[in-house]
Design a protein around this motif. Structure first.
Motif, PDB file in Angstrom:
ATOM      1  N   GLY A   1     -42.755  64.330  33.348  1.00  0.00           N
ATOM      2  CA  GLY A   1     -42.436  63.079  34.050  1.00  0.00           C
ATOM      3  C   GLY A   1     -40.963  63.018  34.442  1.00  0.00           C
ATOM      4  N   MET A   2     -40.100  63.527  33.576  1.00  0.00           N
ATOM      5  CA  MET A   2     -38.657  63.474  33.847  1.00  0.00           C
ATOM      6  C   MET A   2     -38.301  64.332  35.068  1.00  0.00           C
ATOM      7  SD  MET A   2     -37.509  63.738  29.857  1.00  0.00           S
ATOM      8  CE  MET A   2     -35.735  63.810  30.073  1.00  0.00           C
ATOM      9  N   ALA A   3     -38.836  65.558  35.098  1.00  0.00           N
ATOM     10  CA  ALA A   3     -38.558  66.450  36.233  1.00  0.00           C
ATOM     11  C   ALA A   3     -39.124  65.851  37.520  1.00  0.00           C
ATOM     12  CB  ALA A   3     -39.158  67.834  35.965  1.00  0.00           C
ATOM     13  N   ALA A   4     -40.307  65.250  37.427  1.00  0.00           N
ATOM     14  CA  ALA A   4     -40.927  64.634  38.614  1.00  0.00           C
ATOM     15  C   ALA A   4     -40.034  63.514  39.156  1.00  0.00           C
ATOM     16  CB  ALA A   4     -42.313  64.088  38.258  1.00  0.00           C
ATOM     17  N   ASN A   5     -39.433  62.726  38.276  1.00  0.00           N
ATOM     18  CA  ASN A   5     -38.568  61.631  38.738  1.00  0.00           C
ATOM     19  C   ASN A   5     -37.288  62.142  39.384  1.00  0.00           C
ATOM     20  OD1 ASN A   5     -40.101  59.328  38.242  1.00  0.00           O
ATOM     21  ND2 ASN A   5     -39.687  59.482  36.049  1.00  0.00           N
TER      22      ASN A   5
ATOM     23  N   ALA B   1     -45.699  68.192  41.378  1.00  0.00           N
ATOM     24  CA  ALA B   1     -44.835  66.997  41.393  1.00  0.00           C
ATOM     25  C   ALA B   1     -43.582  67.204  42.237  1.00  0.00           C
ATOM     26  CB  ALA B   1     -44.447  66.638  39.958  1.00  0.00           C
ATOM     27  N   GLY B   2     -43.502  68.337  42.956  1.00  0.00           N
ATOM     28  CA  GLY B   2     -42.393  68.521  43.894  1.00  0.00           C
ATOM     29  C   GLY B   2     -41.277  69.422  43.404  1.00  0.00           C
ATOM     30  N   CYS B   3     -41.468  70.097  42.256  1.00  0.00           N
ATOM     31  CA  CYS B   3     -40.432  71.015  41.748  1.00  0.00           C
ATOM     32  C   CYS B   3     -40.679  72.419  42.295  1.00  0.00           C
ATOM     33  CB  CYS B   3     -40.479  71.082  40.219  1.00  0.00           C
ATOM     34  SG  CYS B   3     -40.292  69.482  39.418  1.00  0.00           S
ATOM     35  N   ARG B   4     -39.602  73.236  42.319  1.00  0.00           N
ATOM     36  CA  ARG B   4     -39.756  74.652  42.657  1.00  0.00           C
ATOM     37  C   ARG B   4     -39.826  75.436  41.360  1.00  0.00           C
ATOM     38  NH1 ARG B   4     -35.051  76.535  46.091  1.00  0.00           N
ATOM     39  NH2 ARG B   4     -35.117  78.431  44.872  1.00  0.00           N
ATOM     40  N   ILE B   5     -40.687  76.437  41.313  1.00  0.00           N
ATOM     41  CA  ILE B   5     -40.900  77.168  40.067  1.00  0.00           C
ATOM     42  C   ILE B   5     -39.944  78.358  39.988  1.00  0.00           C
ATOM     43  CG2 ILE B   5     -42.616  78.460  38.735  1.00  0.00           C
ATOM     44  CD1 ILE B   5     -43.078  75.379  39.198  1.00  0.00           C
TER      45      ILE B   5
ATOM     46  N   GLU C   1     -42.587  58.986  32.410  1.00  0.00           N
ATOM     47  CA  GLU C   1     -43.243  58.957  33.729  1.00  0.00           C
ATOM     48  C   GLU C   1     -42.693  57.833  34.605  1.00  0.00           C
ATOM     49  OE1 GLU C   1     -47.371  58.836  32.659  1.00  0.00           O
ATOM     50  OE2 GLU C   1     -47.399  61.000  32.210  1.00  0.00           O
ATOM     51  N   ALA C   2     -42.404  56.698  33.988  1.00  0.00           N
ATOM     52  CA  ALA C   2     -41.950  55.531  34.756  1.00  0.00           C
ATOM     53  C   ALA C   2     -40.458  55.582  35.092  1.00  0.00           C
ATOM     54  CB  ALA C   2     -42.254  54.257  33.970  1.00  0.00           C
ATOM     55  N   GLY C   3     -39.722  56.531  34.487  1.00  0.00           N
ATOM     56  CA  GLY C   3     -38.265  56.584  34.723  1.00  0.00           C
ATOM     57  C   GLY C   3     -37.546  55.466  34.003  1.00  0.00           C
ATOM     58  N   THR C   4     -38.026  55.104  32.808  1.00  0.00           N
ATOM     59  CA  THR C   4     -37.410  53.990  32.071  1.00  0.00           C
ATOM     60  C   THR C   4     -36.991  54.406  30.656  1.00  0.00           C
ATOM     61  OG1 THR C   4     -39.628  53.242  31.404  1.00  0.00           O
ATOM     62  CG2 THR C   4     -38.688  52.216  33.353  1.00  0.00           C
ATOM     63  N   LEU C   5     -36.509  55.642  30.518  1.00  0.00           N
ATOM     64  CA  LEU C   5     -36.035  56.103  29.208  1.00  0.00           C
ATOM     65  C   LEU C   5     -34.641  55.535  28.925  1.00  0.00           C
ATOM     66  CD1 LEU C   5     -37.084  59.850  29.637  1.00  0.00           C
ATOM     67  CD2 LEU C   5     -38.107  58.213  28.027  1.00  0.00           C
ATOM     68  N   ALA C   6     -34.308  55.420  27.635  1.00  0.00           N
ATOM     69  CA  ALA C   6     -32.918  55.109  27.253  1.00  0.00           C
ATOM     70  C   ALA C   6     -32.297  56.409  26.738  1.00  0.00           C
ATOM     71  CB  ALA C   6     -32.886  54.043  26.174  1.00  0.00           C
TER      72      ALA C   6
END
Ligand code: NAD
Length: 297
Positions: A15-19, A43-47, A127-132
């Motif tokens: 989720g973090m990489a996707a954000n 999710a849009g990353c390059r491998i 996933e939501a991009g709401t980590l502290a």
């Protein structure tokens, strides 16, 4: 926008990489698992073919790995030998303070900027991009670290120098583990004394026993609709991860000569609960151990 290598695309890293990709960064992803790589690509990353290859092409490298041994290995064998001169290396895993300080010192000695930035919040927050994020780094590097972490965050807080992020994380989670056990014990006693647990919740919520474990995460089902207690203690923060963090806290306390008797008791209780086979349940399910109702889980 910048090129970010992201190593470790598991439950949290995915989720973090996707954000980061969603925010417009170019993300070069590497994991040992082919399934994790395929998910990152979708999710849009390059491998990348290896952690070293990803690091060599990036301005910033983020690791999100299981434990200190993995981080030490990836940083010393793949990142430090291959990263671009002056790159920013950030570890977001939860690991022991000593390993965090050691990899940071090795990176800085090799001319890199480094930060430990463990997170509060689980898979849904990733996933939501709401980590502290609790960050340990040189004060001069904090703005750059914050800029990178922001698309994944609801808060990015500078805890202090190298290792301070990990120290803050284990102290916070030790407090959380202890406070949840206190709330569970109080519910179990209230029930034995014939008090309606929901009436007890109302009273304690407005009295001096009020705390986050009670009013935001009640282990007793009902009063807090978003709490895992309402969905069979599935999801949430796994007992196995609470157990891991409490073990890290005890190891750090022993090395630092700090007296943490409640933390030790909490570690023993969650370890016992995990050993009974409940490691994959939310940590608030320990209520059922206190009530003698494990069969209900
Ligand atoms: P996970 O086991 O799901 O993911 C770890 C990933 O790292 C896996 O995909 C694994 O294949 C990969 N990996 C291991 N060694 C590697 C290597 N040498 N090179 C490349 N990839 C490698 O773990 P997770 O739940 O994502 O947790 C990651 C970290 O975040 C842990 O330190 C954990 O304590 C912490 N954390 C987790 C949560 C949570 O709710 N899951 C919450 C807060 C913090």
């Amino acid at each position: 926008m910048t090129t970010i290598a992201f190593i470790g695309l598991g439950n949290m890293g995915a989720g973090m990489a996707a954000n980061l990709a969603k925010a417009g960064h170019e993300v070069l992803a590497f994991d040992l698992s082919a399934t994790a790589l395929a998910r990152a690509q979708a999710a849009g990353c390059r491998i990348a073919a290896s952690a070293g290859e990803a690091a060599a092409a990036a301005d910033t490298v983020i690791t999100m790995l299981p434990a200190g041994g993995h981080v030490s290995q990836v940083w010393t064998q793949s990142l430090i030998p291959n990263a671009k001169a002056g790159a920013l290396l950030i570890d977001c895993s939860t690991i022991d303070v000593d390993s965090a300080r050691a990899v940071s010192a090795a990176a800085v000695a090799a001319g890199f900027r480094a930060a430990d930035a463990p997170v509060s919040g689980g898979i849904m927050a990733a996933e939501a991009g709401t980590l502290a994020f609790m960050v340990g780094c040189e004060a001069a590097d904090f703005d750059s670290v914050e800029g990178i972490l922001t698309p994944m965050a609801r808060a990015v807080i500078h805890a202090g120098e190298a290792g301070a992020g990990q120290a803050a994380k284990i102290c916070n989670n030790m407090l959380l583990g202890i406070s949840m056990l206190g709330v569970c014990e109080a519910f179990a006693l209230a029930e034995k004394l014939g008090l309606d647990p929901l009436r007890f919740f109302d009273i304690a919520s407005k009295s001096s026993g009020q705390c986050w474990s009670l009013t935001s995460y009640s282990p007793w089902p009902g009063p807090v609709p978003s709490a895992p207690s309402n969905r069979g203690y599935e999801g949430g923060f796994l007992t196995s991860l609470m157990s891991k963090d409490l073990k890290l806290a005890q190891e750090a306390a022993a090395k630092a000569g700090a007296a943490t008797p409640m933390g030790a008791q909490a570690q023993a209780l969650y370890a016992l609960f995990e050993a009974q086979g409940y490691g994959q349940k939310d940590f608030s399910a320990v209520l059922q151990l206190m009530r003698g109702r494990l069969a209900d889980l």
